[in-house]
Design an enzyme around this catalytic site. Structure first.
Site, PDB file in Angstrom:
ATOM      1  N   ASN A 141     -29.686 -38.091  24.205  1.00 23.61           N
ATOM      2  CA  ASN A 141     -29.690 -36.674  24.789  1.00 23.61           C
ATOM      3  C   ASN A 141     -28.546 -36.744  25.601  1.00 23.61           C
ATOM      4  OD1 ASN A 141     -29.887 -34.476  26.690  1.00 23.61           O
ATOM      5  ND2 ASN A 141     -32.208 -34.320  25.685  1.00 23.61           N
ATOM      6  N   SER A 180     -41.777 -37.510  21.845  1.00 26.70           N
ATOM      7  CA  SER A 180     -42.102 -36.404  20.622  1.00 26.70           C
ATOM      8  C   SER A 180     -41.128 -35.382  20.400  1.00 26.70           C
ATOM      9  CB  SER A 180     -43.575 -35.929  20.984  1.00 26.70           C
ATOM     10  OG  SER A 180     -44.147 -35.104  20.099  1.00 26.70           O
ATOM     11  N   GLU A 195     -32.642 -36.992  18.692  1.00 22.93           N
ATOM     12  CA  GLU A 195     -32.639 -37.120  17.557  1.00 22.93           C
ATOM     13  C   GLU A 195     -31.193 -36.290  16.994  1.00 22.93           C
ATOM     14  OE1 GLU A 195     -36.860 -36.831  19.201  1.00 22.93           O
ATOM     15  OE2 GLU A 195     -34.850 -35.893  19.573  1.00 22.93           O
ATOM     16  N   CYS A 198     -35.511 -30.596  16.804  1.00 27.08           N
ATOM     17  CA  CYS A 198     -35.416 -32.043  16.138  1.00 27.08           C
ATOM     18  C   CYS A 198     -36.252 -32.228  15.068  1.00 27.08           C
ATOM     19  CB  CYS A 198     -35.531 -32.924  17.252  1.00 27.08           C
ATOM     20  SG  CYS A 198     -34.364 -33.102  18.514  1.00 27.08           S
ATOM     21  N   HIS A 225     -29.866 -33.079  21.700  1.00 28.67           N
ATOM     22  CA  HIS A 225     -31.110 -33.998  22.003  1.00 28.67           C
ATOM     23  C   HIS A 225     -30.871 -35.137  21.383  1.00 28.67           C
ATOM     24  CE1 HIS A 225     -34.292 -30.561  22.830  1.00 28.67           C
ATOM     25  NE2 HIS A 225     -33.281 -30.672  23.575  1.00 28.67           N
ATOM     26  N   CYS A 239     -39.210 -32.172  19.627  1.00 34.58           N
ATOM     27  CA  CYS A 239     -39.245 -30.799  19.911  1.00 34.58           C
ATOM     28  C   CYS A 239     -39.040 -30.073  18.506  1.00 34.58           C
ATOM     29  CB  CYS A 239     -38.315 -30.101  20.993  1.00 34.58           C
ATOM     30  SG  CYS A 239     -36.599 -30.177  19.954  1.00 34.58           S
ATOM     31  N   ASP A 258     -33.921 -28.613  29.165  1.00 34.79           N
ATOM     32  CA  ASP A 258     -34.013 -29.213  27.869  1.00 34.79           C
ATOM     33  C   ASP A 258     -35.105 -28.945  27.005  1.00 34.79           C
ATOM     34  OD1 ASP A 258     -32.530 -31.641  26.617  1.00 34.79           O
ATOM     35  OD2 ASP A 258     -34.475 -32.239  26.537  1.00 34.79           O
TER      36      ASP A 258
END
Length: 152
Positions: free
Chosen positions: A39, A77, A52, A82, A50, A79, A142
Site C-alpha cells: 500500500n 482481505s 494488490e 482490489c 492499495h 477491498c 484507506d
C-alpha cells in the site's frame, strides 16, 4: 509459513517503514513472483495504490493467460477495488493473510469462482491491529470510511 505469503508480509513491512499502511501483496505465476506491491497511498498521495493494485502495477502488462494461471497473495482481505481487479484479470485463487481486522469482498470473489484461502496469520493480524490503533484516521481513509472524530 508459505514463502509467498512471507514475501507479501515483507512488502507490508516495507510499506510501514516508509510511513504507509502495512498491507503487502505478491502475484505468483507458476512458482515465480511476477509482481510485488505494498500500500503506497500515503507515500505517493495516491487514491488507488492499495497493496494488490501496486502488485498488479508492478507486474505490468501480461498476457491474459498469465493472470489466469496466477495466485495472488495478500496480507489483508481485499477491498472492493482490489477484488474488482482480481476479477477483471481472472486471478483464479487468492491467499489472504488475515480477515479479522477487515473483511473485504471475499463472498463476491467466491461467488465468481475464485478460490479464497484465509490463513489467519498472527503476524498479519497483529501488524494491522497495531497500525489501526496507532493511526485510525489513515486506516479510515484507506477503506473509505469517514473519520468520526472530525466534524464535517
Amino acid at each position: 509459513m508459505d514463502n509467498f505469503m512471507q514475501a507479501a508480509i515483507e512488502q507490508a513491512r516495507l510499506g510501514l517503514a516508509q510511513g504507509g499502511i502495512p498491507i503487502g501483496s505478491v502475484i505468483v505465476h507458476k512458482g515465480r513472483i511476477i509482481g510485488r506491491g505494498h500500500n503506497r497511498r500515503v507515500q505517493k498521495g495516491s487514491t488507488i495504490l492499495h497493496g494488490e493494485m501496486d502488485a498488479f502495477e508492478n507486474a505490468g502488462r501480461q498476457p491474459a493467460r498469465t493472470y489466469h494461471e496466477s495466485v495472488l497473495y495478500t496480507t489483508l482481505s481485499p477491498c472492493a477495488m482490489c477484488s474488482g481487479a482480481i476479477l477483471l484479470y481472472g486471478i483464479p485463487r487468492i491467499v489472504i493473510g488475515e480477515n479479522q481486522t477487515f473483511i473485504g469482498e471475499e463472498a463476491l470473489l467466491r461467488s465468481r469462482g475464485v478460490q479464497v484461502d484465509v490463513l489467519a496469520d498472527e503476524e498479519c493480524i497483529e501488524m494491522m491491529r497495531t497500525f489501526i490503533k496507532a493511526h485510525p484516521e489513515l486506516w479510515n481513509e484507506d477503506i473509505g470510511v469517514e473519520d468520526s472524530h472530525h466534524p464535517s
